[in-house]
Design a protein around this motif. Structure first.
Motif, short mmCIF file in Angstrom:
data_model
loop_
_atom_site.label_atom_id
_atom_site.label_comp_id
_atom_site.label_asym_id
_atom_site.label_seq_id
_atom_site.Cartn_x
_atom_site.Cartn_y
_atom_site.Cartn_z
N LEU A 69 -5.67 5.35 5.57
CA LEU A 69 -6.06 6.68 6.06
C LEU A 69 -5.05 7.73 5.60
CD1 LEU A 69 -7.21 5.91 9.73
CD2 LEU A 69 -8.58 5.96 7.63
N ILE A 70 -3.77 7.40 5.68
CA ILE A 70 -2.73 8.34 5.24
C ILE A 70 -2.85 8.58 3.74
CG2 ILE A 70 -0.25 8.72 5.04
CD1 ILE A 70 0.11 7.00 7.55
N ALA A 71 -3.05 7.51 2.99
CA ALA A 71 -3.16 7.63 1.54
C ALA A 71 -4.33 8.53 1.15
CB ALA A 71 -3.31 6.25 0.90
N GLY B 176 8.28 16.97 -10.59
CA GLY B 176 7.55 17.53 -9.45
C GLY B 176 7.55 16.66 -8.21
N PHE B 177 8.10 15.45 -8.30
CA PHE B 177 8.05 14.55 -7.15
C PHE B 177 9.36 14.62 -6.38
CE2 PHE B 177 8.69 10.42 -5.09
CZ PHE B 177 7.51 10.33 -4.35
N GLU C 275 3.88 5.50 -5.94
CA GLU C 275 3.84 5.49 -7.39
C GLU C 275 2.68 6.34 -7.92
OE1 GLU C 275 6.48 3.96 -9.27
OE2 GLU C 275 7.07 4.35 -7.19
N ARG C 276 1.55 6.36 -7.22
CA ARG C 276 0.43 7.21 -7.64
C ARG C 276 0.80 8.68 -7.53
NH1 ARG C 276 -5.34 5.69 -5.21
NH2 ARG C 276 -5.87 7.42 -6.62
N GLU D 26 0.82 -1.20 0.00
CA GLU D 26 0.00 0.00 0.00
C GLU D 26 0.86 1.26 0.00
OE1 GLU D 26 -3.69 0.15 2.26
OE2 GLU D 26 -3.39 -1.94 2.84
N ILE D 27 1.98 1.24 0.73
CA ILE D 27 2.88 2.40 0.74
C ILE D 27 3.50 2.60 -0.64
CG2 ILE D 27 5.03 3.35 1.68
CD1 ILE D 27 4.36 1.84 4.29
#
Length: 568
Positions: free
Chosen positions: A560-562, A540-541, A530-531, A524-525
């Motif tokens: 929740l963080i995502a 920009g990343f 990647e998203r 999930e992290i």
């Protein structure tokens, strides 16, 4: 492996989170809950660093369980009635986490009932060790507080014996294995008492406590021949426990299927890497056609390079500053140089499950040490020690330290209490915590750490372990995988040594769901990163900014963080 005590609050600059409204009423309610919880559960209070509760102990009795159930239902009702609307981002996460904790605790109390079938649940050594060896008060005050606690140990063990019914053989054997560690902690208390001139005063209660431990051992030995309860959870309990413990956006089954797909990707990459290494590592001998055999032979040969057994713990200690320097020099994360990590041998009463793990202080005691517990190899036979050393060879040991220490668990713990609440520090999500450590492995390899074909292959081996943990846990507890198939999965298909594989088989019998937290959290992290990279574009990343913003939310579930990070 992260041993849950609690997270250390450290004074780094705060990462900016979305500026929403803040409800002081919620903070007051959450604080009231915590204070009530400490009174109900003194062991949890001590783990959190509230040592004024040190003299107390809660017996695992039916009356106490009824009291706990009433407490959990009362506070669940209070937090359920509280609306989300006036809360800040951090508070909304806290409310979600508190609701999840209360529901999980009720389910464990009333449905899972591990207190009735797992004798290792009733182990008083951890709080005693903390009270004695944490510098929260002068030594004499610590020993006197322990004296009051020791007086209650016979009642504690009597309640524990009465609680047990239809136990599992495996958990009963674990409790018997850990009992000498409890006695060792009592010996440590007596040694301190004697030095303070309190030995004769405390000896009767210490003798009674030792007798209670011996009585518990005798009771367990009587239960052992008829211990027949299956240790496998089964599909219904497993899926529910996964939902409570992992709090993922996916189900257990979906996570298992994702791990199957990831396994194929990792094996394909490792096959290509091992084939390229074959001439230099093995020589002119033709490589086998079977990919498992080819990869396994290359890994086995490389694994001959490892530290000497007597240097195992010292080598872990020596690598920590090297990892700190790499993270600093490559600008991956801001670190706190004023919070040292104490590497030590795993205390005896904690042995029997994991090779290594981080044990942080409670958030009420940020000044106390964070321990990196490492299992020494001194007591192993030469054959067993060699097996462990080959598993944790020159390359794997470095990745283990990345996972457990820098920039894995320990670094994440540095950030954990920067979130503006105690809730995330006290009840942090295990999948986020373990997932970050696994992500940290990949992040370090991507940054060029240890750059070599050998390190790349060994990273693949350790990453495959993460994936295999999920496959093993689900296959064993839900699909009924037997020992022979489990060992084949671990040894032939995941290239683990026999000692490591047998240790994992034991672990999967003694625990459930926790082994899935590594891959679940990591996947999930990584997907979130990647998203966000795709959204921001290559220019920009900023990787460091992503790391620090992610960790700035505290140890909340990744979903929740995502949800918050994808809003920006």
């Amino acid at each position: 492996m992260m041993k849950r005590r609690d997270f250390a609050a450290l004074g780094l600059g705060a990462v900016a989170l979305p500026a929403l409204s803040h409800d002081a009423g919620f903070d007051a309610l959450a604080e009231s809950f915590l204070e009530a919880l400490w009174k109900l559960d003194p062991d949890a209070a001590v783990a959190a660093g509230r040592f004024e509760f040190a003299p107390l102990i809660t017996p695992p009795s039916n009356a106490q369980r009824r009291k706990t159930g009433s407490f959990l239902n009362l506070w669940l009702n209070r937090f359920e009635r509280l609306p989300d609307a006036p809360l800040s981002t951090s508070q909304r996460m806290d409310r979600t986490m508190l609701l999840a904790k209360l529901r999980s605790d009720l389910w464990r109390l009333d449905v899972l009932k591990e207190w009735s079938w797992n004798p290792a649940e009733h182990n008083p050594a951890g709080p005693i060790d903390l009270i004695l060896n944490t510098d929260w008060a002068p030594e004499q005050a610590r020993v006197k507080a322990l004296h009051e606690r020791l007086k209650k140990l016979p009642g504690f063990y009597a309640a524990a014996r009465a609680s047990l019914s239809n136990v599992t053989r495996e958990h009963t054997e674990l409790a018997l294995q850990q009992a000498p560690g409890v006695l060792a902690v009592l010996d440590d208390v007596e040694s301190h008492a004697q030095q303070l001139g309190l030995g004769s005063l405390m000896r009767p209660d210490l003798d009674a406590a030792r007798a209670a431990v011996a009585g518990y051992q005798a009771h367990l030995n009587k239960l052992l021949p008829t211990a027949r309860r299956p240790w496998r959870l089964g599909a219904a309990l497993y899926e529910t426990k996964f939902a409570h413990d992992i709090q993922s956006a996916r189900s257990a089954r979906e996570t298992y299927e994702l791990a199957l797909a990831r396994r194929d990707e990792v094996l394909a990459s490792m096959h290509a890497q091992a084939a390229a290494l074959w001439p230099s590592v093995i020589g002119a001998e033709p490589p086998p056609a079977d990919r498992f055999a080819l990869i396994g032979l290359v890994i086995a040969k490389l694994s001959e390079r490892h530290v000497k057994r007597e240097r195992f713990v010292d080598e872990v200690r020596a690598q920590i500053p090297q990892l700190e320097a790499w993270v600093r020099d490559h600008d991956l994360l801001t670190q706190d140089p004023d919070k040292p990590l104490a590497v030590r041998e795993t205390p005896v009463y904690q042995r029997g499950v994991a090779v290594a793990g981080i044990e942080p202080p409670g958030p009420y005691r940020p000044q106390d040490k964070t321990y990196y517990n490492v299992l020494p190899l001194d007591d192993l036979s030469a054959e067993a020690a060699e097996s462990s050393l080959r598993e944790y060879n020159h390359w794997i040991l470095q990745i283990l330290n990345i996972h457990e220490a820098i920039p894995g668990h320990y670094t994440q713990l540095v950030y954990a209490n920067r979130a503006p609440s105690k809730v995330k520090a006290l009840f942090g999500n295990g999948a986020m915590v373990e997932g970050w450590a696994v992500y940290g492995e990949r992040m370090m390899i991507e940054s060029g750490y240890g750059a070599s074909p050998e390190m790349t292959l060994m990273y693949g081996k350790l990453h495959l372990r993460t994936v295999t943990n999920t496959l093993l846990d689900y296959s064993v507890h839900v699909l009924g995988m037997n020992e022979a198939d489990a060992l084949d999965l671990l040894m032939r298909q995941a290239f683990q040594t026999e000692r490591e594989a047998r240790g994992k088989w034991r672990r999967v019998q003694l625990t459930s769901v926790q082994l899935t937290s590594y891959f679940s959290g990591y996947s999930e992290i990584y997907a979130l990163r990647e998203r966000l990279k795709a959204k921001a574009g290559p220019a920009g990343f900023n990787l460091k900014a992503f790391h620090e913003q992610f960790l700035g939310y505290g140890s909340a579930p990744v979903r929740l963080i995502a949800a918050e990070m994808l809003k920006t």
